[in-house]
Design an enzyme around this catalytic site. Structure first.
Site, PDB file in Angstrom:
ATOM      1  N   HIS A   1     -14.037  14.264   8.216  1.00 12.35           N
ATOM      2  CA  HIS A   1     -13.722  13.819   6.860  1.00 12.35           C
ATOM      3  C   HIS A   1     -14.774  12.875   6.284  1.00 12.35           C
ATOM      4  O   HIS A   1     -14.460  11.965   5.534  1.00 12.35           O
ATOM      5  CB  HIS A   1     -12.346  13.151   6.807  1.00 12.35           C
ATOM      6  CG  HIS A   1     -11.276  13.966   7.450  1.00 12.35           C
ATOM      7  ND1 HIS A   1     -10.914  15.212   6.977  1.00 12.35           N
ATOM      8  CD2 HIS A   1     -10.523  13.752   8.550  1.00 12.35           C
ATOM      9  CE1 HIS A   1      -9.958  15.689   7.763  1.00 12.35           C
ATOM     10  NE2 HIS A   1      -9.710  14.841   8.721  1.00 12.35           N
TER      11      HIS A   1
ATOM     12  N   ARG B   1      -7.520  11.382   4.196  1.00 19.80           N
ATOM     13  CA  ARG B   1      -6.449  11.874   3.342  1.00 19.80           C
ATOM     14  C   ARG B   1      -6.931  12.233   1.934  1.00 19.80           C
ATOM     15  O   ARG B   1      -6.170  12.745   1.146  1.00 19.80           O
ATOM     16  CB  ARG B   1      -5.330  10.838   3.263  1.00 19.80           C
ATOM     17  CG  ARG B   1      -3.998  11.455   3.568  1.00 19.80           C
ATOM     18  CD  ARG B   1      -2.928  10.403   3.732  1.00 19.80           C
ATOM     19  NE  ARG B   1      -3.032   9.734   5.011  1.00 19.80           N
ATOM     20  CZ  ARG B   1      -2.203   8.794   5.399  1.00 19.80           C
ATOM     21  NH1 ARG B   1      -1.250   8.401   4.598  1.00 19.80           N
ATOM     22  NH2 ARG B   1      -2.329   8.236   6.573  1.00 19.80           N
TER      23      ARG B   1
ATOM     24  N   PRO C   1      -6.419   0.176   2.881  1.00 24.81           N
ATOM     25  CA  PRO C   1      -7.159  -0.776   2.057  1.00 24.81           C
ATOM     26  C   PRO C   1      -6.324  -1.321   0.921  1.00 24.81           C
ATOM     27  O   PRO C   1      -5.865  -0.580   0.062  1.00 24.81           O
ATOM     28  CB  PRO C   1      -8.319   0.060   1.482  1.00 24.81           C
ATOM     29  CG  PRO C   1      -8.317   1.333   2.243  1.00 24.81           C
ATOM     30  CD  PRO C   1      -6.939   1.527   2.756  1.00 24.81           C
ATOM     31  N   GLU C   2      -6.115  -2.594   0.955  1.00 24.21           N
ATOM     32  CA  GLU C   2      -5.599  -3.277  -0.215  1.00 24.21           C
ATOM     33  C   GLU C   2      -6.735  -4.163  -0.702  1.00 24.21           C
ATOM     34  O   GLU C   2      -7.858  -4.041  -0.235  1.00 24.21           O
ATOM     35  CB  GLU C   2      -4.341  -4.080   0.146  1.00 24.21           C
ATOM     36  CG  GLU C   2      -3.197  -3.173   0.587  1.00 24.21           C
ATOM     37  CD  GLU C   2      -1.836  -3.864   0.619  1.00 24.21           C
ATOM     38  OE1 GLU C   2      -1.690  -4.915  -0.024  1.00 24.21           O
ATOM     39  OE2 GLU C   2      -0.931  -3.328   1.263  1.00 24.21           O
TER      40      GLU C   2
ATOM     41  N   ARG D   1      12.408  -7.610 -18.122  1.00 24.21           N
ATOM     42  CA  ARG D   1      12.158  -6.467 -17.247  1.00 24.21           C
ATOM     43  C   ARG D   1      13.254  -6.354 -16.194  1.00 24.21           C
ATOM     44  O   ARG D   1      13.568  -7.315 -15.508  1.00 24.21           O
ATOM     45  CB  ARG D   1      10.813  -6.641 -16.513  1.00 24.21           C
ATOM     46  CG  ARG D   1       9.628  -6.660 -17.440  1.00 24.21           C
ATOM     47  CD  ARG D   1       9.303  -5.257 -17.918  1.00 24.21           C
ATOM     48  NE  ARG D   1       7.950  -5.218 -18.432  1.00 24.21           N
ATOM     49  CZ  ARG D   1       6.956  -4.558 -17.841  1.00 24.21           C
ATOM     50  NH1 ARG D   1       7.175  -3.892 -16.736  1.00 24.21           N
ATOM     51  NH2 ARG D   1       5.770  -4.567 -18.365  1.00 24.21           N
TER      52      ARG D   1
END
Length: 281
Positions: free
Chosen positions: A92, A115, A2-3, A162
């Site tokens: 799970h 996970r 999932p993004e 940066r």
DNA sequence: ATTTTCTCCTGCATGC
DNA sequence: TGCATGCAGGAGAAAA
């Protein structure tokens, strides 16, 4: 994994079921994911109250009642399914929620996460409390809430001085939220920017381009995910698959679709990066 | 202060 | 067949 696009699609799907309805019961089959789940607070804030809205902030899915927010994060492998019973259909399955929808029908929301990198939390209060919460206080802007030019200006401005590689820079949630490992590589490829280039050395013009490709990539993925997520519920819990065309991700040693040179792979900050050494400079 | 590395966890692919 | 190993990564803590 999932993004932002997957969480957005899931949020829309959950909104269609939950908004205006009530979570009548919460069963936690396991007391902890990434962290312990504040079960009592979740019950106080979320259970038994009408769901006013279902929102996404960054990669978090939020369930808002008049008392506060239920907070869900899917981590790497999290998923939400709707079922007709509380009986887990997968290994799970860590929590199940009894839902009475606005139209009176009943269903069960299953939270699954092999996970266990995900999280379930709850917090009291309104949006100001939410914004101050540790998960949200330091987050950068939503990439799809800004015009491309404004996002480009933001990235350019904050990147001056940066030395971090531009790829890790755009994956930093404090800079901009929702750009995960896959879409970071994809957006940089589309923008023609080398992932190892120092963030501070990318020009304003190129950040404008990158802002546009970030948005483009995320929106394409949402559109693709939206198609499959719609039948999420109808296909009886089979997860939707995201038919996103990936130009470079996971294509090491395969030809670049633009120039034919081999796609290369490297590690940055512990994550795989894929890019074309010819097209990206 | 910024940047990198480590850690959490499980499933899967690989190699012997 | 089975066992060890490595890899995948969101994000925060710890280390550099």
């Amino acid at each position: 994994m999932p993004e932002l696009p997957e969480v957005e699609c899931l949020t829309r799907s959950v909104r269609g079921v939950l908004q205006g309805g009530v979570i009548k019961e919460a069963l936690f089959l396991r007391p902890d994911l990434r962290e312990p789940i504040p079960i009592e607070r979740f019950r106080e804030v979320v259970v038994g109250h009408r769901v006013e809205s279902v929102l996404r902030r960054s990669k978090y899915l939020l369930v808002r009642t008049s008392f506060g927010y239920g907070v869900f994060h899917l981590g790497m492998t999290g998923n939400i399914l709707f079922r007709t019973s509380a009986e887990p259909c997968r290994k799970h399955t860590h929590a199940v929620f009894a839902v009475t929808e606005a139209n009176g029908s009943n269903s069960w929301l299953h939270f699954i996460d092999p996970r266990r990198f995900g999280r379930i939390d709850a917090l009291c209060g309104d949006q100001s409390q939410l914004d101050a919460h540790a998960f949200f206080a330091d987050l950068g802007p939503e990439p799809l809430d800004l015009m491309a030019e404004a996002l480009g200006e933001h990235l350019f401005g904050i990147s001056r001085g940066r030395s971090a590689p531009v790829k890790t820079f755009i994956m930093d949630q404090r800079i901009v939220v929702g750009v995960g490992n896959i879409y970071a590589s994809e957006a940089l490829y589309r923008a023609g920017i080398h992932p190892e280039r120092k963030a501070g050395s990318v020009s304003r013009r190129r950040y404008d381009r990158l802002a546009a490709t970030i948005q483009q990539t995320l929106e394409l993925a949402i559109a693709a995910g939206g198609t499959s997520i719609n039948d999420y519920r109808h296909i009886n819990g089979e997860s939707g698959c995201f038919q996103v065309e990936l130009n470079v991700y996971d294509r090491a040693d395969e030809p670049c679709l633009a120039c034919g040179n081999s796609v290369r792979k490297l590690k940055q900050a512990g994550r795989s990066t894929f890019f074309c050494g010819h097209c990206q400079t």
